[in-house]
Design an enzyme around this catalytic site. Structure first.
Site, PDB file in Angstrom:
ATOM      1  N   HIS A 200       0.795  -1.233   0.000  1.00  0.00           N
ATOM      2  CA  HIS A 200       0.000   0.000   0.000  1.00  0.00           C
ATOM      3  C   HIS A 200       0.822   1.275   0.000  1.00  0.00           C
ATOM      4  O   HIS A 200       0.277   2.355  -0.206  1.00  0.00           O
ATOM      5  CB  HIS A 200      -0.966   0.020   1.193  1.00  0.00           C
TER       6      HIS A 200
HETATM    7  C1  UD1 Z   1      -2.073   5.797   5.465  1.00  0.00           C
HETATM    8  C2  UD1 Z   1      -0.774   6.304   6.100  1.00  0.00           C
HETATM    9  C3  UD1 Z   1       0.238   5.180   6.149  1.00  0.00           C
HETATM   10  C4  UD1 Z   1      -0.343   3.934   6.802  1.00  0.00           C
HETATM   11  C5  UD1 Z   1      -1.624   3.544   6.089  1.00  0.00           C
HETATM   12  C6  UD1 Z   1      -2.263   2.341   6.727  1.00  0.00           C
HETATM   13  C7  UD1 Z   1      -0.262   8.675   5.682  1.00  0.00           C
HETATM   14  C8  UD1 Z   1       0.588   9.621   4.918  1.00  0.00           C
HETATM   15  N1  UD1 Z   1      -0.179   7.377   5.323  1.00  0.00           N
HETATM   16  O1  UD1 Z   1      -1.797   5.470   4.103  1.00  0.00           O
HETATM   17  O2  UD1 Z   1       1.356   5.600   6.910  1.00  0.00           O
HETATM   18  O3  UD1 Z   1       0.598   2.882   6.716  1.00  0.00           O
HETATM   19  O4  UD1 Z   1      -2.528   4.663   6.161  1.00  0.00           O
HETATM   20  O5  UD1 Z   1      -3.307   1.840   5.982  1.00  0.00           O
HETATM   21  O6  UD1 Z   1      -0.969   9.083   6.567  1.00  0.00           O
HETATM   22  N2  UD1 Z   1      -8.765   5.167   0.552  1.00  0.00           N
HETATM   23  C9  UD1 Z   1     -10.007   4.579   0.448  1.00  0.00           C
HETATM   24  N3  UD1 Z   1     -10.723   4.380   1.609  1.00  0.00           N
HETATM   25  C10 UD1 Z   1     -10.260   4.726   2.833  1.00  0.00           C
HETATM   26  C11 UD1 Z   1      -8.994   5.335   2.922  1.00  0.00           C
HETATM   27  C12 UD1 Z   1      -8.257   5.540   1.784  1.00  0.00           C
HETATM   28  O7  UD1 Z   1     -10.465   4.246  -0.633  1.00  0.00           O
HETATM   29  O8  UD1 Z   1     -10.960   4.497   3.828  1.00  0.00           O
HETATM   30  C13 UD1 Z   1      -7.962   5.332  -0.675  1.00  0.00           C
HETATM   31  C14 UD1 Z   1      -8.182   6.666  -1.358  1.00  0.00           C
HETATM   32  O9  UD1 Z   1      -8.015   6.457  -2.740  1.00  0.00           O
HETATM   33  C15 UD1 Z   1      -7.026   7.487  -0.817  1.00  0.00           C
HETATM   34  C16 UD1 Z   1      -5.919   6.448  -0.724  1.00  0.00           C
HETATM   35  O10 UD1 Z   1      -6.579   5.255  -0.322  1.00  0.00           O
HETATM   36  O11 UD1 Z   1      -6.688   8.561  -1.635  1.00  0.00           O
HETATM   37  C17 UD1 Z   1      -4.824   6.787   0.244  1.00  0.00           C
HETATM   38  O12 UD1 Z   1      -5.337   7.029   1.560  1.00  0.00           O
HETATM   39  P1  UD1 Z   1      -4.504   7.893   2.609  1.00  0.00           P
HETATM   40  O13 UD1 Z   1      -5.318   8.069   3.838  1.00  0.00           O
HETATM   41  O14 UD1 Z   1      -3.990   9.140   1.949  1.00  0.00           O
HETATM   42  O15 UD1 Z   1      -3.208   7.045   2.908  1.00  0.00           O
HETATM   43  P2  UD1 Z   1      -2.953   5.458   3.023  1.00  0.00           P
HETATM   44  O16 UD1 Z   1      -2.357   5.010   1.753  1.00  0.00           O
HETATM   45  O17 UD1 Z   1      -4.155   4.755   3.527  1.00  0.00           O
END
Ligand code: UD1
Length: 350
Positions: A200
């Site tokens: 991820h």
């Molecule tokens: C975040 C943390 C990372 C952690 C991870 C655990 C930061 C910078 N990164 O990464 O350190 O290891 O969480 O999972 O804070 N999305 C969904 N549904 C959700 C959440 C996210 O579809 O409930 C998708 C969206 O497309 C979003 C992408 O995942 O843009 C990234 O989500 P984001 O919260 O920015 O960071 P993670 O990759 O989840």
């Protein structure tokens, strides 16, 4: 003593579980603020329900966005929430954007800040998490370090006088759930021997060429691979036109905590870029391959239990290597970290 825990992403809910239980046992007025960084039930409510965490007292509903948008919205909303709550401590966890937003909001309001999982360093300044950790540690008043190495990292940055080694709260929850699984296992994910995989991190998912190479590496493993796909992976694969359909690769939705622990215990090996999963493999005795150039959890590399494989060379064999010799060490603590977190907050209260 009133403590406000700021959480928002999946690994923070896991860390919150033992801390919130220790708060209740020790009679602390504990308020949970959820930024809403993770909102899909598979990344959020499944952990609250499965780990018996009380529902959040405040839901900020921030959701996804660029780093600036997401962190900025959290900052504004946290400022308002913390102003009303007037806590004795603001307790932050790990290294996500929710952690950093909590740190910046609280210090500007002169609220005492404590950081669970302080002192981790990957030294990779391309990782958003590295900036989140370093900035949070330097803003915080109390650094709750999970390991001796984390203590040494903080001392080297001049932060030794506000550091306490509590052990790692993830050990508390991991050992407890392992015992529950052993007592009452659910059916296996599959009857075959399998390798469990998660990917991820931005470094592995955001560039389509890199993502394609990682997925191809997983498909080259000499065993069926079960890929628990984080929504970020699905989204980036779709955006970049990278197919996740490859021979030998089974793509599944993320699992709850108990299901993940059991899946790790029963896997032949684990391939991941998650910090938490590297540690869980080490604790549960499953060999891990980490698809990164470095790890902040360097203790997991001891004895060959975790192997870094950033370029995916030889991953096919590495992922199914035999279990290394048992180490009989506990670098992350013995499973009493959450109580030590809470008693340290009590001792350090001004
Ligand atoms: C975040 C943390 C990372 C952690 C991870 C655990 C930061 C910078 N990164 O990464 O350190 O290891 O969480 O999972 O804070 N999305 C969904 N549904 C959700 C959440 C996210 O579809 O409930 C998708 C969206 O497309 C979003 C992408 O995942 O843009 C990234 O989500 P984001 O919260 O920015 O960071 P993670 O990759 O989840």
């Amino acid at each position: 003593m009133r403590v406000v825990s700021v959480v928002g992403a999946r690994p923070q809910f896991v860390k919150l579980a033992p801390v919130s239980e220790a708060m209740a046992i020790l009679g602390v007025d504990h308020v949970i603020v959820n930024t809403g960084q993770h909102y899909d039930p598979a990344l959020s409510s499944v952990f609250f329900d499965g780990l018996s965490i009380p529902p959040a007292d405040v839901d900020l509903g921030v959701g996804s966005g660029s780093h600036g948008e997401q962190t900025g919205e959290m900052l504004a909303k946290l400022e308002a929430a913390l102003g009303e709550l007037a806590p004795d401590w603001v307790l932050l966890y790990g290294d996500t954007n929710s952690t950093l937003a909590g740190a910046v909001a609280a210090v500007k309001m002169h609220l005492p800040v404590a950081h669970v999982e302080a002192g981790l360093r990957s030294r990779n300044r391309r990782m958003p998490e590295e900036h989140n950790r370093v900035l949070t540690d330097h803003a915080a008043d109390l650094l709750l370090a999970p390991t001796e190495l984390a203590v040494a990292n903080l001392a080297a940055e001049g932060l030794g006088d506000r550091t306490v080694n509590t052990g790692d709260v993830m050990v508390d929850v991991c050992l407890r759930v392992r015992d529950r699984v052993l007592a009452n296992p659910a059916p296996r994910l599959t009857e075959e021997e399998y390798v469990l995989a998660t990917v991820h991190r931005a470094e592995n998912t955001d560039d389509p060429e890199r993502l394609d190479a990682v997925i191809e590496g997983l498909a080259s493993i000499d065993a069926p691979v079960i890929l628990l796909a984080h929504p970020r992976l699905i989204q980036r694969a779709k955006d970049g036109g990278v197919s996740l359909e490859r021979p030998g690769l089974q793509v599944r939705t993320p699992l709850g905590y108990r299901e993940t622990v059991q899946a790790v215990m029963e896997a032949q090996g684990v391939v991941t870029d998650s910090g938490g999963l590297q540690k869980e493999c080490f604790i549960l005795g499953t060999p891990a391959v980490t698809v990164r150039t470095e790890t902040e959890w360097v203790e997991t590399l001891a004895g060959g239990w975790n192997i870094l494989c950033p370029e995916l060379a030889g991953i096919g064999e590495l992922a199914v290597r035999p279990r290394p010799e048992a180490l009989h060490t506990a670098p992350f603590g013995e499973g009493d970290a959450a109580t030590r977190v809470v008693t340290t907050l009590m001792e350090w209260q001004r």
